[in-house]
Design a protein around this motif. Structure first.
Motif, mmCIF file in Angstrom:
data_model
loop_
_atom_site.group_PDB
_atom_site.id
_atom_site.type_symbol
_atom_site.label_atom_id
_atom_site.label_comp_id
_atom_site.label_asym_id
_atom_site.label_seq_id
_atom_site.Cartn_x
_atom_site.Cartn_y
_atom_site.Cartn_z
ATOM 1 N N THR A 5 38.023 30.065 49.247
ATOM 2 C CA THR A 5 38.388 28.631 49.822
ATOM 3 C C THR A 5 37.260 27.609 49.470
ATOM 4 O OG1 THR A 5 39.450 29.360 51.719
ATOM 5 C CG2 THR A 5 38.788 26.987 51.740
ATOM 6 N N GLU A 6 37.858 26.513 48.793
ATOM 7 C CA GLU A 6 36.611 25.635 48.142
ATOM 8 C C GLU A 6 36.523 24.457 49.324
ATOM 9 O OE1 GLU A 6 34.932 22.509 46.675
ATOM 10 O OE2 GLU A 6 36.782 22.039 47.389
ATOM 11 N N ASN A 7 35.182 24.336 49.662
ATOM 12 C CA ASN A 7 34.858 23.553 50.761
ATOM 13 C C ASN A 7 34.054 22.429 50.393
ATOM 14 O OD1 ASN A 7 36.058 24.460 53.001
ATOM 15 N ND2 ASN A 7 34.507 26.355 52.710
ATOM 16 N N THR A 8 33.461 22.241 48.999
ATOM 17 C CA THR A 8 32.729 21.242 48.493
ATOM 18 C C THR A 8 33.377 20.093 48.620
ATOM 19 O OG1 THR A 8 31.370 23.009 47.086
ATOM 20 C CG2 THR A 8 31.182 20.604 46.586
ATOM 21 N N PHE A 9 34.492 19.640 47.720
ATOM 22 C CA PHE A 9 35.106 18.697 47.787
ATOM 23 C C PHE A 9 35.910 18.414 48.978
ATOM 24 C CE2 PHE A 9 35.251 19.756 42.984
ATOM 25 C CZ PHE A 9 34.153 18.746 42.755
ATOM 26 N N ARG A 10 36.485 19.572 49.803
ATOM 27 C CA ARG A 10 37.334 19.282 50.830
ATOM 28 C C ARG A 10 36.271 18.435 52.033
ATOM 29 N NH1 ARG A 10 40.936 23.803 53.442
ATOM 30 N NH2 ARG A 10 41.009 24.165 51.199
ATOM 31 N N GLN A 11 34.773 18.692 51.907
ATOM 32 C CA GLN A 11 34.207 17.765 52.909
ATOM 33 C C GLN A 11 33.907 16.394 52.372
ATOM 34 O OE1 GLN A 11 30.846 20.357 53.302
ATOM 35 N NE2 GLN A 11 32.003 22.120 54.514
ATOM 36 N N PHE A 12 34.366 16.060 51.152
ATOM 37 C CA PHE A 12 34.033 14.547 50.989
ATOM 38 C C PHE A 12 34.526 13.582 51.718
ATOM 39 C CE2 PHE A 12 33.092 14.383 45.881
ATOM 40 C CZ PHE A 12 32.109 15.299 46.145
ATOM 41 N N ASP A 13 33.698 12.578 52.091
ATOM 42 C CA ASP A 13 34.276 11.262 52.879
ATOM 43 C C ASP A 13 34.789 10.440 51.759
ATOM 44 O OD1 ASP A 13 31.969 10.029 51.696
ATOM 45 O OD2 ASP A 13 31.068 10.027 53.825
ATOM 46 N N GLN A 14 35.423 9.286 52.354
ATOM 47 C CA GLN A 14 36.044 8.514 51.413
ATOM 48 C C GLN A 14 35.013 7.729 50.388
ATOM 49 O OE1 GLN A 14 38.540 5.292 53.006
ATOM 50 N NE2 GLN A 14 39.125 4.613 51.202
ATOM 51 N N ARG A 15 33.614 7.494 50.873
ATOM 52 C CA ARG A 15 32.529 7.002 50.253
ATOM 53 C C ARG A 15 32.481 7.870 48.875
ATOM 54 N NH1 ARG A 15 27.672 7.720 48.827
ATOM 55 N NH2 ARG A 15 27.478 9.363 50.398
ATOM 56 N N LYS A 16 32.193 9.042 49.165
ATOM 57 C CA LYS A 16 32.119 10.099 48.189
ATOM 58 C C LYS A 16 33.266 10.332 47.212
ATOM 59 C CE LYS A 16 28.483 13.122 50.379
ATOM 60 N NZ LYS A 16 28.095 14.476 50.658
ATOM 61 N N ALA A 17 34.422 10.109 47.712
ATOM 62 C CA ALA A 17 35.619 10.172 46.962
ATOM 63 C C ALA A 17 35.747 9.002 45.774
ATOM 64 C CB ALA A 17 36.961 10.335 47.936
ATOM 65 N N ASN A 18 35.550 7.827 46.570
ATOM 66 C CA ASN A 18 35.538 6.608 45.575
ATOM 67 C C ASN A 18 34.486 6.668 44.490
ATOM 68 O OD1 ASN A 18 37.570 5.328 47.175
ATOM 69 N ND2 ASN A 18 36.217 4.359 48.376
ATOM 70 N N VAL A 19 33.434 7.184 44.673
ATOM 71 C CA VAL A 19 32.375 7.450 43.653
ATOM 72 C C VAL A 19 33.062 8.277 42.648
ATOM 73 C CG1 VAL A 19 30.112 8.542 42.953
ATOM 74 C CG2 VAL A 19 30.457 6.960 45.242
ATOM 75 N N TYR A 20 33.364 9.584 43.171
ATOM 76 C CA TYR A 20 34.300 10.675 42.311
ATOM 77 C C TYR A 20 35.328 9.914 41.351
ATOM 78 C CZ TYR A 20 36.785 14.935 41.179
ATOM 79 O OH TYR A 20 37.386 15.999 40.410
ATOM 80 N N ALA A 21 36.254 9.144 42.098
ATOM 81 C CA ALA A 21 37.204 8.429 41.367
ATOM 82 C C ALA A 21 36.560 7.597 40.216
ATOM 83 C CB ALA A 21 38.261 7.785 42.277
ATOM 84 N N LYS A 22 35.730 6.713 40.520
ATOM 85 C CA LYS A 22 35.008 5.627 39.359
ATOM 86 C C LYS A 22 34.515 6.431 38.304
ATOM 87 C CE LYS A 22 32.166 1.982 39.417
ATOM 88 N NZ LYS A 22 31.061 0.878 40.110
ATOM 89 N N VAL A 23 33.917 7.586 38.728
ATOM 90 C CA VAL A 23 33.010 8.409 37.459
ATOM 91 C C VAL A 23 33.923 9.130 36.521
ATOM 92 C CG1 VAL A 23 31.242 9.810 37.173
ATOM 93 C CG2 VAL A 23 30.848 8.118 38.844
#
Length: 301
Positions: A5-23
């Protein structure tokens, strides 16, 4: 290959997800054209789309307007929150629905929105390597309409384009740093990506097979060096290179284990950058003009 099971991205909060989306760069229109053309050429309709492992909703920006209804599923609440904030709509002007859900339980997760045998296309962008594939294929078979399709793709191994000065030295240095520092943080899924999904389980390779899928309609496409896989120029300044590399799951796990080194000269991505700079300078590139061109071995199937 056993599932983890992948838990790295699963544990992202919205701030980290927004950074991911921008990059993260979007996929080139040719990727989306290949998917739509293959789907419709085999009888697929454009009613309902489900993007599984949707992350912050990148794929929906382009594909949702082709469909009347669209749902994005991801196991990360942070990723779903980021996706919802984009306020995307379908071709029928209906809002794209983003829900927390898993690839292995599509019917349970979306049963209040989509009935069995009612989905036209399931897409999976750079996420299938984290799925329990036998369970996914069984679940996908239940929700797909007759004539429905599954399209999944990955960026494959990232290479340095041969046109880059001192490209071989750059590749060797990046590989050495990965092996020395990231090996303990790479999971089996990371290796599936590096190998272009050639070992990813398909419905007819399982025991027992999932017979609802027609192997005769299967397409595997490999983008060559002359074809764009991501939007924008393949040339990257090294600041952008650092940001993109920092979103890789192995790097995220390394940084979680070495919080005091993040952003310093001991950061694993910073080490790669310094080696790239050194090799470029040795190849005749002036300071301040350092750029790299990426060459990918991506697959869609």
């Amino acid at each position: 290959m056993s599932h983890r099971t992948e838990n790295t991205f699963r544990q992202f909060d919205q701030r980290k997800a927004n950074v991911y989306a921008k990059v993260r760069p979007d996929y080139h229109p040719s990727v989306y054209d290949t998917i739509i053309n293959q789907h419709t050429s085999t009888g697929g309709q454009l009613g309902t789309l489900i993007d599984v492992g949707c992350g912050p909703g990148l794929v929906m920006h382009t594909l949702a307007p082709h469909f009347n209804h669209a749902i994005g599923l991801d196991a990360s609440e942070g990723m779903i929150a980021a996706a919802r904030s984009a306020n995307l709509v379908t071709g029928s002007s209906e809002s794209v629905r983003f829900e927390v859900g898993t690839a292995e339980e599509l019917t349970r997760d979306v049963s209040h929105q989509v009935q069995e045998a009612s989905v036209d296309l399931i897409t999976v962008a750079n996420a299938a390597h984290w799925f329990d594939m036998p369970k996914f294929w069984e679940s996908a078979a239940r929700v797909l309409k007759p004539g429905g399709s599954v399209a999944m793709w990955t960026s494959g191994e990232i290479r340095v384009h041969p046109s880059v000065p001192n490209a071989a030295a750059i590749e060797a240095a990046m590989y050495r740093i990965e092996e020395d520092h990231l090996t303990p943080y790479r999971h089996a899924g990371n290796e599936l990506v590096r190998n272009g999904y050639v070992d990813l389980s398909l419905p007819w390779t399982l025991t027992p097979p999932v017979n609802e899928f027609d192997e005769s309609t299967f397409l595997r496409k490999i983008w060559n060096l002359k074809e764009e896989f991501f939007t924008g120029s393949r040339e990257l300044d090294l600041d952008t290179f650092e940001k993109i590399m920092g979103t890789g799951s192995a790097v995220v796990r390394w940084r979680e284990a070495h919080p005091h080194d993040v952003g310093t000269e001991r950061d694993v991505v910073k080490m790669q950058r310094r080696e790239i700079e050194r090799s470029l300078h040795e190849g005749g590139v002036n300071e301040g003009e350092e750029r790299v061109r990426g060459a990918y071995a991506p697959h869609a199937q």
